[in-house]
Design a protein around this motif. Structure first.
Motif, PDB file in Angstrom:
ATOM      1  N   GLU A  20     -82.875  60.695  24.121  1.00 45.65           N
ATOM      2  CA  GLU A  20     -82.604  62.130  24.122  1.00 45.65           C
ATOM      3  C   GLU A  20     -83.667  62.921  24.879  1.00 45.65           C
ATOM      4  O   GLU A  20     -83.432  64.061  25.265  1.00 45.65           O
ATOM      5  CB  GLU A  20     -82.476  62.657  22.692  1.00 45.65           C
ATOM      6  N   ARG A  28     -77.725  65.785  13.304  1.00 41.10           N
ATOM      7  CA  ARG A  28     -77.214  64.634  14.060  1.00 41.10           C
ATOM      8  C   ARG A  28     -76.251  63.886  13.145  1.00 41.10           C
ATOM      9  O   ARG A  28     -76.640  63.347  12.107  1.00 41.10           O
ATOM     10  CB  ARG A  28     -78.373  63.731  14.490  1.00 41.10           C
ATOM     11  N   LEU A  52     -80.419  57.189  13.503  1.00 45.93           N
ATOM     12  CA  LEU A  52     -80.128  58.468  14.149  1.00 45.93           C
ATOM     13  C   LEU A  52     -81.260  59.489  14.057  1.00 45.93           C
ATOM     14  O   LEU A  52     -81.658  60.074  15.058  1.00 45.93           O
ATOM     15  CB  LEU A  52     -78.856  59.086  13.540  1.00 45.93           C
ATOM     16  N   HIS A  79     -84.338  59.828  16.505  1.00 45.18           N
ATOM     17  CA  HIS A  79     -84.203  60.520  17.791  1.00 45.18           C
ATOM     18  C   HIS A  79     -84.766  61.936  17.680  1.00 45.18           C
ATOM     19  O   HIS A  79     -85.546  62.390  18.531  1.00 45.18           O
ATOM     20  CB  HIS A  79     -82.733  60.611  18.213  1.00 45.18           C
ATOM     21  N   ASP A  80     -84.352  62.653  16.621  1.00 43.83           N
ATOM     22  CA  ASP A  80     -84.805  64.027  16.448  1.00 43.83           C
ATOM     23  C   ASP A  80     -86.264  64.093  16.038  1.00 43.83           C
ATOM     24  O   ASP A  80     -86.980  65.032  16.408  1.00 43.83           O
ATOM     25  CB  ASP A  80     -83.927  64.747  15.425  1.00 43.83           C
ATOM     26  N   ALA A 110     -79.289  64.137   9.048  1.00 41.13           N
ATOM     27  CA  ALA A 110     -78.598  63.065   9.768  1.00 41.13           C
ATOM     28  C   ALA A 110     -77.557  62.428   8.862  1.00 41.13           C
ATOM     29  O   ALA A 110     -77.785  62.231   7.669  1.00 41.13           O
ATOM     30  CB  ALA A 110     -79.596  62.005  10.246  1.00 41.13           C
ATOM     31  N   ARG A 132     -74.528  66.857  17.418  1.00 36.67           N
ATOM     32  CA  ARG A 132     -75.875  66.529  17.909  1.00 36.67           C
ATOM     33  C   ARG A 132     -76.463  67.811  18.483  1.00 36.67           C
ATOM     34  O   ARG A 132     -76.263  68.127  19.650  1.00 36.67           O
ATOM     35  CB  ARG A 132     -75.827  65.449  18.996  1.00 36.67           C
TER      36      ARG A 132
END
Length: 355
Positions: free
Chosen positions: A122, A145, A162, A165-166, A212, A221
């Protein structure tokens, strides 16, 4: 730039994507596809017009770089073997299963002057890239997400699958020490958490709230970022962004809401996002994030510059993800310390039959 002699290790969902894009990339010379499953490696090798190999160690001395897309549990040993053989590595996220493993890999890469990049893709999303430079002095951030259950990556929960990623995005933007993490999660499909929510506090006062889910009927997302002087909404799915820059008078106190005349109220109400909260829609060039990740990896090796997502960055994201998981495990669902806790709502005291 001379093409980078590269192997793809692992032919799962992401491995196949990496292989297809690497086969098309002018800066990569795809030498081999590696997988322990004969049918899988041969199928992807045929699709990408390269050869299939059962053991990545057969390629030592032949390849300069490798993209590792095996299940997470194998990351440490595979990446360690590659680095010790003098091979640059791009490894999918999470970098490893433990902090100690990640630290060791980072140290080996440093000692051998090799690139170790982590697949937090990302960071290469056009929606994020087009506004990232504007996001300074962040006060509050909210990320969501969500996806349906894919029946992949069942060896890890939604935090490592997931949310990480954030977490990586947040750490790249809020360059401050994490001082507190509070989280809860719920397991739905198996033994791992499938829904999680975390609140992360930083030493500089910034707060990030991340949600998430991988059992959602509607995918999402997105990330909303509030800085001291602006707002941004990043849509990772559409790969675009919206920013809002308030009129400076709102910060200085020069704008007096109480003194507005009726016609001024009407004007500002009808044109709020053109005058007082100036909105700008960003529609960047729609590049492929994984292809850009490959390009960054190859260019860093050829030029000697640093990769965008270093092993250390991957390690730090893993460290915060582990704090999230620890908080989930400790979260109490009842008012009593003897009640249920964790993502599985497990009783703190084992239930015993009476009689």
């Amino acid at each position: 730039m001379k093409p980078l002699r590269t192997a793809i290790i692992g032919t799962g969902h992401l491995g196949r994507i990496h292989a297809r894009l690497a086969a098309e990339a002018p800066h990569i010379d795809l030498v081999a596809i590696v997988d322990v499953v004969k049918e899988a490696r041969e199928r992807v090798a045929e699709e990408t017009k390269t050869r299939a190999v059962a053991d990545y160690r057969e390629l030592f001395g032949e390849i300069e770089a490798a993209i590792v897309a095996t299940p997470t549990v194998y990351h440490y040993q595979v990446v360690k073997d590659l680095l010790e053989a003098g091979i640059h590595v791009l490894v999918e996220k999470p970098i490893t299963t433990t902090i100690d493993e990640a630290d060791e890999l980072c140290e080996i890469a440093k000692q051998k002057n090799l690139k170790l990049q982590v697949g937090h893709v990302e960071r290469f999303n056009p929606g994020f890239e087009c506004v990232a430079d504007q996001l300074t002095d962040i006060r509050y951030l909210q990320g969501t997400r969500a996806s349906g259950f894919t029946f992949r990556s069942t060896d890890i929960g939604v935090v490592m699958d997931l949310m990480i990623h954030d977490i990586d995005i947040v750490l790249s933007l809020i360059k401050s020490r994490v001082v507190d993490v509070r989280a809860f999660g719920v397991a739905v499909m198996g033994d791992q958490e499938d829904i999680a929510q975390a609140t992360i506090h930083f030493a500089n006062g910034a707060i990030a709230q991340l949600t998430a889910s991988r059992v959602n009927y509607q995918p999402a997302r997105s990330m909303q970022v509030f800085t001291a002087s602006s707002f941004a909404n990043i849509d990772f799915a559409t790969r675009g962004a919206t920013t809002i820059h308030p009129d400076p008078r709102l910060f200085t106190g020069e704008f007096d809401l109480a003194s507005l005349k009726p016609d001024e109220v009407t004007h500002y109400r009808d044109h709020l996002f053109e005058t007082l909260l100036v909105k700008e829609q960003h529609e960047p060039e729609q590049t492929n994030a994984i292809a850009e990740e490959h390009r960054d990896f190859a260019e860093a090796i050829r030029t000697g510059r640093e990769v965008r997502v270093t092993g250390k960055a991957g390690r730090n994201a893993l460290a915060v993800a582990e704090q999230v998981l620890h908080s989930i495990d400790k979260h109490q669902w009842d008012a009593s310390p003897l009640g249920r806790r964790g993502a599985m709502l497990t009783p703190a005291v084992p239930l015993r039959r009476v009689g």
